[in-house]
Structure formats: structure tokens, C-alpha cells
Scaffold this motif. Structure first.
Motif, PDB file in Angstrom:
ATOM      1  N   GLY A 110       0.977  -1.049   0.020  1.00  0.00           N
ATOM      2  CA  GLY A 110       0.043   0.139   0.042  1.00  0.00           C
ATOM      3  C   GLY A 110       0.834   1.420  -0.033  1.00  0.00           C
ATOM      4  N   LEU A 111       0.098   2.466  -0.222  1.00  0.00           N
ATOM      5  CA  LEU A 111       0.831   3.488  -0.224  1.00  0.00           C
ATOM      6  C   LEU A 111       1.512   4.197   0.685  1.00  0.00           C
ATOM      7  N   GLY A 112       0.764   3.895   2.062  1.00  0.00           N
ATOM      8  CA  GLY A 112       1.079   4.217   3.471  1.00  0.00           C
ATOM      9  C   GLY A 112       2.614   3.435   3.641  1.00  0.00           C
ATOM     10  N   LEU A 130       4.762  13.051  -4.057  1.00  0.00           N
ATOM     11  CA  LEU A 130       4.212  13.311  -5.249  1.00  0.00           C
ATOM     12  C   LEU A 130       3.659  12.227  -5.709  1.00  0.00           C
ATOM     13  N   LEU A 131       2.402  11.794  -6.052  1.00  0.00           N
ATOM     14  CA  LEU A 131       2.083  10.428  -6.664  1.00  0.00           C
ATOM     15  C   LEU A 131       1.907  10.657  -8.238  1.00  0.00           C
ATOM     16  N   PRO A 132       2.873   9.814  -8.904  1.00  0.00           N
ATOM     17  CA  PRO A 132       3.145  10.146 -10.354  1.00  0.00           C
ATOM     18  C   PRO A 132       1.743   9.846 -11.337  1.00  0.00           C
ATOM     19  N   ASP A 133       0.888   9.322 -10.512  1.00  0.00           N
ATOM     20  CA  ASP A 133      -0.578   9.011 -11.329  1.00  0.00           C
ATOM     21  C   ASP A 133      -1.056  10.621 -11.717  1.00  0.00           C
ATOM     22  N   VAL A 134      -0.847  11.319 -10.868  1.00  0.00           N
ATOM     23  CA  VAL A 134      -1.549  12.600 -10.842  1.00  0.00           C
ATOM     24  C   VAL A 134      -0.674  13.728 -11.665  1.00  0.00           C
ATOM     25  N   LEU A 135      -1.113  14.268 -12.902  1.00  0.00           N
ATOM     26  CA  LEU A 135      -0.285  15.369 -13.465  1.00  0.00           C
ATOM     27  C   LEU A 135      -1.352  16.633 -13.160  1.00  0.00           C
ATOM     28  N   MET A 172     -13.418   6.897  -5.097  1.00  0.00           N
ATOM     29  CA  MET A 172     -11.949   6.613  -5.669  1.00  0.00           C
ATOM     30  C   MET A 172     -10.909   7.321  -5.002  1.00  0.00           C
ATOM     31  N   TYR A 173     -11.169   7.983  -4.098  1.00  0.00           N
ATOM     32  CA  TYR A 173     -10.100   8.907  -3.558  1.00  0.00           C
ATOM     33  C   TYR A 173     -10.242   9.178  -1.885  1.00  0.00           C
ATOM     34  N   GLY A 174      -9.080   9.673  -1.345  1.00  0.00           N
ATOM     35  CA  GLY A 174      -9.120  10.193   0.107  1.00  0.00           C
ATOM     36  C   GLY A 174      -9.929  11.442  -0.162  1.00  0.00           C
ATOM     37  N   VAL A 175     -10.868  11.523   0.921  1.00  0.00           N
ATOM     38  CA  VAL A 175     -11.725  12.865   0.808  1.00  0.00           C
ATOM     39  C   VAL A 175     -11.641  13.450   2.267  1.00  0.00           C
ATOM     40  N   VAL A 192     -11.043  10.738   4.994  1.00  0.00           N
ATOM     41  CA  VAL A 192     -11.492   9.261   4.935  1.00  0.00           C
ATOM     42  C   VAL A 192     -11.022   8.730   3.477  1.00  0.00           C
ATOM     43  N   GLU A 193     -10.435   7.377   3.513  1.00  0.00           N
ATOM     44  CA  GLU A 193      -9.927   6.890   2.459  1.00  0.00           C
ATOM     45  C   GLU A 193     -11.188   6.189   1.803  1.00  0.00           C
ATOM     46  N   LYS A 194     -11.249   6.489   0.530  1.00  0.00           N
ATOM     47  CA  LYS A 194     -12.256   5.717  -0.463  1.00  0.00           C
ATOM     48  C   LYS A 194     -13.713   5.644   0.054  1.00  0.00           C
ATOM     49  N   PRO A 195     -14.409   6.891   0.638  1.00  0.00           N
ATOM     50  CA  PRO A 195     -15.627   6.718   1.367  1.00  0.00           C
ATOM     51  C   PRO A 195     -16.712   6.318   0.132  1.00  0.00           C
ATOM     52  N   SER A 205     -11.630  15.901  -2.851  1.00  0.00           N
ATOM     53  CA  SER A 205     -10.756  14.965  -3.018  1.00  0.00           C
ATOM     54  C   SER A 205      -9.064  14.939  -2.662  1.00  0.00           C
ATOM     55  N   ILE A 206      -8.025  14.178  -1.949  1.00  0.00           N
ATOM     56  CA  ILE A 206      -6.927  14.483  -2.016  1.00  0.00           C
ATOM     57  C   ILE A 206      -6.284  14.043  -3.522  1.00  0.00           C
ATOM     58  N   THR A 207      -5.491  15.217  -3.949  1.00  0.00           N
ATOM     59  CA  THR A 207      -5.129  14.991  -5.201  1.00  0.00           C
ATOM     60  C   THR A 207      -3.603  14.459  -5.463  1.00  0.00           C
ATOM     61  N   GLY A 208      -3.058  13.887  -4.632  1.00  0.00           N
ATOM     62  CA  GLY A 208      -1.637  13.087  -4.733  1.00  0.00           C
ATOM     63  C   GLY A 208      -0.634  14.076  -4.603  1.00  0.00           C
ATOM     64  N   ARG A 209      -0.576  15.166  -3.987  1.00  0.00           N
ATOM     65  CA  ARG A 209       0.555  15.822  -3.416  1.00  0.00           C
ATOM     66  C   ARG A 209       0.310  16.288  -2.155  1.00  0.00           C
ATOM     67  N   TYR A 210       1.406  15.915  -1.145  1.00  0.00           N
ATOM     68  CA  TYR A 210       1.314  15.975   0.200  1.00  0.00           C
ATOM     69  C   TYR A 210       2.660  16.801   0.722  1.00  0.00           C
ATOM     70  N   ILE A 211       2.570  17.665   1.938  1.00  0.00           N
ATOM     71  CA  ILE A 211       3.615  17.927   2.523  1.00  0.00           C
ATOM     72  C   ILE A 211       3.416  17.421   3.854  1.00  0.00           C
ATOM     73  N   ILE A 231      -2.094  -0.796   3.381  1.00  0.00           N
ATOM     74  CA  ILE A 231      -1.747   0.132   4.494  1.00  0.00           C
ATOM     75  C   ILE A 231      -1.698   1.523   3.876  1.00  0.00           C
ATOM     76  N   GLN A 232      -2.877   2.294   4.212  1.00  0.00           N
ATOM     77  CA  GLN A 232      -3.204   3.580   3.757  1.00  0.00           C
ATOM     78  C   GLN A 232      -2.588   4.837   4.297  1.00  0.00           C
ATOM     79  N   LEU A 233      -1.914   5.531   3.503  1.00  0.00           N
ATOM     80  CA  LEU A 233      -1.395   6.902   3.896  1.00  0.00           C
ATOM     81  C   LEU A 233      -2.357   7.819   4.555  1.00  0.00           C
ATOM     82  N   THR A 234      -3.476   7.768   3.998  1.00  0.00           N
ATOM     83  CA  THR A 234      -4.615   8.747   4.492  1.00  0.00           C
ATOM     84  C   THR A 234      -4.948   8.161   6.108  1.00  0.00           C
ATOM     85  N   ASP A 235      -4.861   6.809   6.521  1.00  0.00           N
ATOM     86  CA  ASP A 235      -5.172   6.481   7.676  1.00  0.00           C
ATOM     87  C   ASP A 235      -4.303   7.067   8.647  1.00  0.00           C
TER      88      ASP A 235
HETATM   89  C1  G1P Z   1      -4.359   7.330  -3.579  1.00  0.00           C
HETATM   90  C2  G1P Z   1      -4.594   8.062  -2.238  1.00  0.00           C
HETATM   91  C3  G1P Z   1      -6.011   8.725  -2.200  1.00  0.00           C
HETATM   92  C4  G1P Z   1      -5.832   9.790  -3.102  1.00  0.00           C
HETATM   93  C5  G1P Z   1      -5.253   9.242  -4.538  1.00  0.00           C
HETATM   94  C6  G1P Z   1      -4.977  10.592  -5.715  1.00  0.00           C
HETATM   95  O1  G1P Z   1      -5.270   6.397  -4.136  1.00  0.00           O
HETATM   96  O2  G1P Z   1      -4.550   6.832  -1.362  1.00  0.00           O
HETATM   97  O3  G1P Z   1      -6.096   9.211  -0.911  1.00  0.00           O
HETATM   98  O4  G1P Z   1      -6.976  10.569  -3.372  1.00  0.00           O
HETATM   99  O5  G1P Z   1      -4.181   8.480  -4.501  1.00  0.00           O
HETATM  100  O6  G1P Z   1      -4.917   9.894  -7.052  1.00  0.00           O
HETATM  101  P1  G1P Z   1      -4.841   5.381  -5.385  1.00  0.00           P
HETATM  102  O7  G1P Z   1      -5.080   6.127  -6.363  1.00  0.00           O
HETATM  103  O8  G1P Z   1      -3.385   4.858  -5.106  1.00  0.00           O
HETATM  104  O9  G1P Z   1      -5.893   4.159  -5.139  1.00  0.00           O
END
Ligand code: G1P
Length: 292
Positions: A110-112, A130-135, A172-175, A192-195, A205-211, A231-235
């Protein structure tokens, strides 16, 4: 807040949504126009002043490490052919020696867990993820906007980028839940992760950038599996929010979820339409295609 010098890029994911393209090639190396996804995200981090790149990789991902190294055969050939512009491009993009680190997430927990794998490399200082899925398409990028906002917050603040999503996509996201504003940011009241849509605290939603503050690592080391058995980063952020402030920033710019085929394809078109060398011809081709 002290300066954010280090950024973590979790790049261990399997990329199953892009099979068979990602059978032998990491999804982070899929090109958006002519730059791999990971390069776009690294560009954003560097633009925000990041000095040290930390990649959490996995098996089958060594090509990412090669991408951020020199390629001598290519350099020699380009030199022989007088391709100066290409040579300059390659040398400008190369991280300085010693400023890129690679560690492996040995199991896909998991991401966490992926972020936790970077703990020794990050050490005891705030850092970016930075999550590379998100531009994010914006002249300054998203992380620079977050760092600007973070400078006006207290020392131990954590901050996440958020954006509005339609109710049928919140699962689909952390909210986050929204509290009082502080400058451009707002206080987060819940995460909340994926409510389910009915249980989401908002449509942000959390957009894949964190400090994040380094105390997240202690929390992650004890974090049990959450949504999806991972193991979720959001948790872990929910736990840390009990002792440290968390803020959300609605950033400027357009985001693309390149973990999905539609997001990836749209990003390719949007980024190509920003390129002077490509846009005019592409626009004509697209217009023709849509007519047919
Ligand atoms: C992850 C995070 C989620 C976030 C998302 C953004 O989820 O766990 O909180 O909103 O990235 O893309 P994943 O896309 O890995 O399921």
C-alpha cells in the motif's frame, strides 16, 4: 515551516490498468507527449525547489533509475551527429550526482507502506510526496503553490492538495472535511480513504500531493491495513491529525488522473495542445478525426 528539500515518489505500483503496455515497462515511464509521466512529476518537484528526489521503486522498475542516469552510448551518438539541442536537453534534466535516491518497496502493501520505506532517506525533516499518477497542468505546478501556502502556516503543519470531484467519484479517492480557512488553505476536520458517496465528508478529494511532517513515519510503522487491505497513507494522516494540524489547499490548475486510461489520454492531448511545435497540426488532426 522549515524548507522542503526532499520529495518522495512512490513508483512501485504494478500498473495493471494499463496491461499489456505495462507488462515489461513501468507505468511511470508511459509518455505524456515526449516525457515519461515520472519526468513530468519530477519537473514539478524541481520547480518547487526540491533538491533531493527519493524514489520508492519495486522489482521490474530499474528502468526508472536508468532514466535518471546518463546514457553514454546515446550521448556519444548525439555528439557525433551534432544534435546539440538533444544533448542539452538530456544534460539539463539529469539530477546532480547524489541528489536522487532509490529504495525498494519489497511487497505491495500500500501507499502508506511505500512512504514508510523512505523513512531512512527522508530523516527528521518535513518532506513532500508526489504521486506520479496525477499530473497538474499549471505554469508553476501544484507543489510550489503548496509550499507557498505552507510558509504561512505553523511549523508542524501538514498540507494536502485537494480538488472538487463529482459525488459519483468520491469512492475512488481520499476525501477531506472542511474547517475554517487560514490564508489560501483551510483546516481539515476529517479524512476518509475511499468513502461511499453517502459517507464522504465533502466532495474534495486528495490529489496526490502532500507536505508531511516526519512524525508520519512513527505512525506508519504501526499502521494496520485499511481500505482495499492496504496500509493507507490517509489512515496514518488521520492518526497524526490528532497531534498536528492538517490543512487542505485547493490548488490552481487542471489535474489529470493518469492512473486511468481516459485521464492519461486526455493528459496527452492537453499537454500536446500546449506545445507550439505540435499544437497546430494536432488540432487540425483532431478536428478531422472528430468529423469522421
Ligand atoms: C491514492 C490515495 C488517495 C488519493 C489518490 C489520488 O489512492 O490513497 O487518498 O486521493 O491516490 O490519486 P490510489 O489512487 O493509489 O488508489
Amino acid at each position: 515551516m522549515s524548507r522542503i528539500r526532499k520529495a518522495v515518489f512512490p513508483v512501485a505500483g504494478l500498473g495493471t490498468r494499463f496491461l499489456p503496455a505495462t507488462k515489461a515497462m513501468p507505468k511511470e515511464m508511459l509518455p505524456v507527449v515526449d516525457r515519461p509521466l515520472i519526468q513530468h512529476v519530477v519537473d514539478e518537484a524541481r520547480q518547487a525547489g526540491i533538491e533531493h528526489l527519493i524514489f520508492v521503486t519495486g522489482r521490474q522498475k530499474s528502468v526508472i533509475e536508468d532514466h535518471f542516469d546518463r546514457q553514454f552510448e546515446l550521448e556519444v551518438t548525439l555528439k557525433e551527429r551534432g544534435k546539440k539541442a538533444d544533448l542539452t536537453l538530456l544534460s539539463e534534466e539529469l539530477p546532480d550526482a547524489g541528489t536522487a535516491s532509490f529504495t525498494r518497496q519489497q511487497s505491495p502493501l500500500g501507499l502508506g507502506h511505500a512512504v514508510w520505506c523512505a523513512r531512512e532517506l527522508v530523516g527528521n525533516e518535513p518532506f513532500a510526496v508526489l504521486l506520479p499518477d496525477v499530473l497538474v497542468q499549471h505554469p508553476r505546478g501544484c507543489l510550489a503553490q503548496m509550499i507557498d501556502a505552507a510558509e504561512k502556516l505553523e511549523d508542524k503543519a501538514n498540507i494536502v492538495a485537494v480538488e472538487e470531484v463529482p459525488a459519483d467519484r468520491v469512492h475512488m479517492y481520499g476525501v477531506v472535511g472542511v474547517g475554517p480557512s487560514k490564508g489560501k488553505a483551510f483546516t481539515i476536520t476529517q479524512m476518509v480513504e475511499k468513502p461511499k458517496a453517502s459517507e464522504a465528508p465533502s466532495n474534495l478529494s486528495i490529489t496526490g500531493r502532500y507536505i508531511l511532517q516526519p512524525e508520519i513515519f512513527g505512525v506508519l510503522s504501526k499502521q494496520a491495513a485499511g481500505a482495499g487491505g492496504e496500509i493507507q497513507l490517509t489512515d496514518a494522516m488521520v492518526q497524526l491529525a490528532r497531534t498536528q494540524p492538517f490543512y487542505g489547499l485547493k490548488f490552481e490548475g487542471r489535474s489529470f488522473d493518469c492512473g486511468s486510461k481516459i485521464g492519461f489520454l486526455t493528459a496527452n492531448i492537453a499537454y500536446a495542445l500546449e506545445r507550439k511545435d505540435i499544437a497546430p497540426v494536432l488540432r487540425a488532426e483532431l478536428t478531422q478525426l472528430l468529423k469522421e
